[in-house]
Design a protein around this motif. Structure first.
Motif, mmCIF file in Angstrom:
data_model
loop_
_atom_site.group_PDB
_atom_site.id
_atom_site.type_symbol
_atom_site.label_atom_id
_atom_site.label_comp_id
_atom_site.label_asym_id
_atom_site.label_seq_id
_atom_site.Cartn_x
_atom_site.Cartn_y
_atom_site.Cartn_z
ATOM 1 N N ASN A 176 58.018 48.695 79.924
ATOM 2 C CA ASN A 176 56.966 49.223 79.064
ATOM 3 C C ASN A 176 56.015 50.062 79.900
ATOM 4 N N LEU A 177 55.798 51.305 79.464
ATOM 5 C CA LEU A 177 54.892 52.211 80.161
ATOM 6 C C LEU A 177 53.780 52.609 79.216
ATOM 7 N N ASN A 178 52.542 52.492 79.703
ATOM 8 C CA ASN A 178 51.383 52.847 78.892
ATOM 9 C C ASN A 178 50.497 53.809 79.670
ATOM 10 N N TYR A 179 50.147 54.919 79.007
ATOM 11 C CA TYR A 179 49.213 55.880 79.607
ATOM 12 C C TYR A 179 48.119 56.179 78.597
ATOM 13 N N LYS A 180 46.870 56.143 79.057
ATOM 14 C CA LYS A 180 45.748 56.396 78.155
ATOM 15 C C LYS A 180 44.746 57.330 78.805
ATOM 16 N N SER A 181 44.318 58.321 78.000
ATOM 17 C CA SER A 181 43.215 59.195 78.387
ATOM 18 C C SER A 181 42.195 59.165 77.261
ATOM 19 N N LYS A 182 41.205 60.034 77.307
ATOM 20 C CA LYS A 182 40.174 60.028 76.272
ATOM 21 C C LYS A 182 40.735 60.391 74.907
ATOM 22 N N LYS A 183 41.718 61.272 74.867
ATOM 23 C CA LYS A 183 42.245 61.762 73.591
ATOM 24 C C LYS A 183 43.629 61.194 73.249
ATOM 25 N N PHE A 184 44.400 60.811 74.272
ATOM 26 C CA PHE A 184 45.790 60.426 74.025
ATOM 27 C C PHE A 184 46.065 59.008 74.525
ATOM 28 N N GLU A 185 47.004 58.377 73.843
ATOM 29 C CA GLU A 185 47.612 57.148 74.348
ATOM 30 C C GLU A 185 49.116 57.256 74.126
ATOM 31 N N ILE A 186 49.882 57.030 75.187
ATOM 32 C CA ILE A 186 51.342 57.116 75.120
ATOM 33 C C ILE A 186 51.915 55.761 75.517
ATOM 34 N N ASN A 187 52.817 55.270 74.696
ATOM 35 C CA ASN A 187 53.416 53.963 74.955
ATOM 36 C C ASN A 187 54.920 54.066 74.755
ATOM 37 N N THR A 188 55.685 53.702 75.762
ATOM 38 C CA THR A 188 57.147 53.711 75.644
ATOM 39 C C THR A 188 57.683 52.314 75.948
ATOM 40 N N LEU A 189 58.756 51.970 75.263
ATOM 41 C CA LEU A 189 59.420 50.694 75.502
ATOM 42 C C LEU A 189 60.914 50.926 75.588
ATOM 43 N N LEU A 190 61.520 50.519 76.692
ATOM 44 C CA LEU A 190 62.969 50.524 76.856
ATOM 45 C C LEU A 190 63.386 49.070 77.024
ATOM 46 N N SER A 191 64.252 48.611 76.163
ATOM 47 C CA SER A 191 64.612 47.204 76.192
ATOM 48 C C SER A 191 66.078 47.040 75.843
ATOM 49 N N GLY A 192 66.717 46.120 76.503
ATOM 50 C CA GLY A 192 68.129 45.865 76.223
ATOM 51 C C GLY A 192 68.456 44.401 76.415
ATOM 52 N N SER A 193 69.403 43.893 75.640
ATOM 53 C CA SER A 193 69.831 42.503 75.790
ATOM 54 C C SER A 193 71.331 42.413 75.552
ATOM 55 N N HIS A 194 71.942 41.469 76.232
ATOM 56 C CA HIS A 194 73.371 41.226 76.072
ATOM 57 C C HIS A 194 73.585 39.723 76.028
ATOM 58 N N THR A 195 74.168 39.233 74.933
ATOM 59 C CA THR A 195 74.430 37.805 74.788
ATOM 60 C C THR A 195 75.915 37.568 74.545
ATOM 61 N N ASN A 196 76.382 36.454 75.033
ATOM 62 C CA ASN A 196 77.781 36.075 74.858
ATOM 63 C C ASN A 196 77.803 34.583 74.525
ATOM 64 N N ILE A 197 78.203 34.265 73.298
ATOM 65 C CA ILE A 197 78.140 32.881 72.804
ATOM 66 C C ILE A 197 79.522 32.436 72.340
ATOM 67 N N LEU A 198 79.906 31.271 72.775
ATOM 68 C CA LEU A 198 81.181 30.690 72.365
ATOM 69 C C LEU A 198 80.924 29.681 71.248
ATOM 70 N N THR A 199 81.610 29.855 70.114
ATOM 71 C CA THR A 199 81.431 28.990 68.955
ATOM 72 C C THR A 199 82.722 28.252 68.659
ATOM 73 N N GLU A 200 82.602 26.935 68.490
ATOM 74 C CA GLU A 200 83.741 26.103 68.136
ATOM 75 C C GLU A 200 83.566 25.591 66.707
ATOM 76 N N VAL A 201 84.621 25.714 65.894
ATOM 77 C CA VAL A 201 84.541 25.358 64.482
ATOM 78 C C VAL A 201 85.680 24.403 64.130
ATOM 79 N N ASN A 202 85.348 23.367 63.360
ATOM 80 C CA ASN A 202 86.350 22.499 62.750
ATOM 81 C C ASN A 202 86.112 22.514 61.251
#
Length: 712
Positions: A176-202
């Motif tokens: 997350n990057l945040n920049y603020k001046s008197k007139k502007f505010e800029i906010n960026t978010l780069l986010s990623g996730s990776h999940t691996n789940i094993l499910t057993e069913v009867n």
């Protein structure tokens, strides 16, 4: 999708390496210019009850900096969030907003999205059990997430990373990057996730004249990313312009293996079907969201104008490829290769206008409207051994017009809000044969809320709301298709689904930070699903039920010595009415859900939190649902001079997050499963930059003294 994930990971690794090099040179300046990080304290002011809203800030929890947004909502103490991605407030399905932007996600997609946003970015959340008339009629309850607007100028960068270990390895990272001046505010978010789940069913399934016992295993991989960019332009104190852009690619892949038993002599002699089943499921999609906001507020804040224009595009492609292997002595032989390919494309254009005026005699009045247009394309193609078997091309377009008027006023210690919303929906439908069908839904949707303050600590609130819930377009398609999560179950929509009308009544008591709510939801045409036998197969179909729910919710939230916290959110509900034409209702019982959170702030920057939730067995008239439990522990360590927070999360210690469903009407359907979410997560959140405080925070005691003098 993988190459995007890899690129994001490389970027974060490079940035982390750069930080290590730069920190030694800039550490003194950074510490000098950053606000001083104090020891964590949990204060009662972190929770407020105001005019139909429960406002909760991250400082209401001991390990707020270690949590993501999903965990923060789940452990807030005023909402019920399940591991399947469902959020409820007072037993009502909940829509999530981030600032003024509605998230059009549900289930695991919503959960994955919110898990990608660190709670460190949250100013507070608003838990709204009865939304006002400015919200759409189909929004029964709302959680509004308000992100932090920086009060300091300069550049600030935050990095978070989590590595988890279960039977498979999971990871997530955000920048997350945040920049603020008197007139502007800029906010960026780069986010990623990776999940691996094993499910057993009867499971047990009824098939033809036999009952099959099926063991199956599913390996699910999910990846989701957020790339967002927000620009706020402050022309002056009265005018603010915001532009938000977001790109969100997602990828789900699963492999399912099923086996209904060994070819023993007894089964072969009675010519019982014996099979093995393999499927490969892929759901690849992306969504793009653009939003432009203009806000005007006059000097005295008695008049406000908000204009919002939004565009949303979603494109998803799903491929479910599967094959049965049938036993024919002395070996298994290949069945047909079936490929089910579908695309889902949505283009939505939205315009909102909201004007508010505040008067001394008549209170606060709001008026506004909404115009939206959307088109949906949903072609489906099913092939058997590469030959076309079934094809469905369904296109929809919808126009929506809405107007609302609402007034709110305080009469001494009593706050009253009255609102009325009118909505008109015009839908056009085109099927395979290009035959068109149009239908119109319009009506008035009132809401009323009254809150009386007996004292600063004790309030009573009552409310009524009429809601309209339109069926999802994809629930209307009648094409029978194989369920991607089950080797023996098919799914089918229903073109005759009617929109759901719901009447909601609630009575709530608030004492300090405690809450007790009792209420009723009634719908003559509730949209739900049932499993029925069609020919030789079990099919999950959607239809309209008649449903009444009675509920009670109790929230206990207690802080001791600014270091210890106990939260408990208890729900109980009962279905006195649940009816589905053609099926006789069976047993119903109370459903109980409970979540307890214990937190403690220790010395030297340490904090710990334990979260335990459970649900009991209950019968809803058609199914028995099994009990579940989940115990998770979080340990957090803050290192103030490095602006660093590290943490460890241990999840599902008791292996109790299991799923069990059994039909209690005349059909054989049993399903028990466990998605292995046990594991350990190691994480960090690091903030650095060169920001300077431009606003001086007034001392609260001094402000109170001035108020008291003015009263004299």
């Amino acid at each position: 999708m993988n190459h995007i994930q890899n690129k994001l990971s490389r970027v974060l690794i490079l940035l982390s390496s750069s930080i290590v090099i730069l920190t030694s040179a800039q550490q003194k300046d950074t510490i000098k210019n950053e606000k001083k990080i104090e020891e964590v304290k949990i204060t009662r002011s972190a929770v407020k009850f105001k005019n139909g809203k429960i406002i909760v800030s991250p400082s209401s929890t001991a390990t707020g900096e270690a949590n993501n947004t999903w965990e923060f909502i789940k452990n807030s103490g005023y909402a019920d969030a399940s591991e399947e991605g469902t959020i409820k407030i007072k037993q009502k399905y909940t829509t999530v907003y981030i600032n003024d932007r509605k998230l059009r996600l549900s289930g695991l997609e919503l959960k994955n999205y919110l898990e990608s946003i660190p709670s460190k970015l949250i100013k507070n959340i608003e838990v709204i059990g009865t939304p006002d008339s400015s919200y759409s009629a189909d929004e029964q309850a709302i959680i509004k997430i308000n992100l932090i607007n920086s009060s300091i100028e300069g550049l600030k960068l935050s990095i978070g990373s989590v590595l988890g270990f279960t039977k498979k390895m999971n990871m997530s990272q955000n920048l997350n990057l945040n920049y603020k001046s008197k007139k502007f505010e800029i906010n960026t978010l780069l986010s990623g996730s990776h999940t691996n789940i094993l499910t057993e069913v009867n499971s047990q399934r009824e098939f033809r004249t036999n009952i099959w016992d099926i063991t199956q295993e599913q390996d699910i991989k999910r990846s989701s990313n957020i790339y967002s960019f927000l620009v706020n332009y402050y022309a002056n104190k009265k005018n603010k312009l915001s532009l938000y852009a977001e790109y969100n690619p997602a990828n789900t892949q699963s492999k399912l293996y099923a086996d209904n038993g060994l070819p023993i002599l007894e089964r072969i002699s009675r010519k019982d079907s014996i099979f093995k089943y393999n499927s490969a499921f892929k759901d690849v999609g992306k969504s793009t969201n653009l939003q432009l906001n203009y806000k005007f507020e006059n000097d005295s804040a008695t008049q406000k104008l908000n204009v919002q224009i939004e565009y949303l595009n979603t494109n998803k492609k799903t491929n479910n490829s599967f094959k049965n292997y049938y036993y024919q002595a002395p070996e298994f032989i290949d069945g047909n290769q079936i490929d089910d390919v579908s695309s889902r494309s949505i283009n939505m254009y939205i315009g909102n206008l909201n004007y508010t005026i505040q008067t001394k005699k008549l209170g606060i009045w709001s008026a506004g409207g909404r115009i939206s247009y959307s088109d949906v394309n949903n072609p489906i193609n099913i092939t058997v051994n590469n030959l076309v078997s079934q094809e469905s091309i369904q296109n929809y377009s919808e126009e929506q017009y809405a107007l609302f008027l609402e007034g709110q006023k305080e009469f001494g210690k009593t706050y009253v809000r009255l609102g009325m919303r009118y909505e008109s929906n015009i839908t056009n439908f085109f099927d395979n044969n290009l035959k068109s069908n149009s239908f119109k839904i319009d009506g008035f949707y009132p809401n009323v809320l009254v809150q009386h303050n007996f004292s600063d600590d004790f309030q009573i609130e009552s409310s009524y709301k009429k809601a309209l819930i339109r069926p999802d377009y994809f629930l209307l398609n009648q094409l029978r298709r194989k369920n991607s999560d089950d080797s023996m179950l098919y799914t089918s929509g229903n073109i005759n689904l009617r929109p759901q009308i719901e009447h909601e009544v609630d009575l709530s008591f608030y004492y300090k930070t405690q809450m007790l709510s009792v209420g009723m939801n009634y719908s003559p045409n509730y949209i739900s699903t049932l499993i029925v036998k069609r020919g030789d197969y079990l099919v999950q179909e959607y239809n309209n039920f008649r449903l009444m729910t009675l509920y009670a919710s109790l929230a206990l939230n207690k802080v001791f010595k600014d270091k210890y916290i106990i939260k408990n959110y208890f729900n109980i509900n009962y279905l006195p009415i649940i009816e589905y034409e053609g099926f006789e209702k069976g047993r119903t019982s109370l459903a109980v859900n409970n979540r307890t959170v214990l937190g403690i702030v220790l010395k030297n920057g340490y904090a710990a939190e334990a979260s335990y939730s459970f649900s009991t067995d209950f019968y809803d008239g058609f199914f028995k649902h099994g009990a579940t439990n989940n115990l998770s522990i979080t340990i957090q360590k803050k290192i103030p001079h490095l602006n660093l927070t590290t943490y460890v999360i241990v999840s599902d210690l008791l292996r109790g997050q299991k799923n069990y469903d059994e039909a209690i009407y005349p059909i054989v359907y049993k399903n028990s499963s466990y998605s292995d979410t046990r594991g350990i997560k190691l994480g960090l959140y690091w903030t650095f930059g060169n920001q300077k405080l431009k606003e001086i925070k007034k001392d609260e005691s001094l402000t109170n003294d001035l108020k008291n003098r003015n009263k004299k």
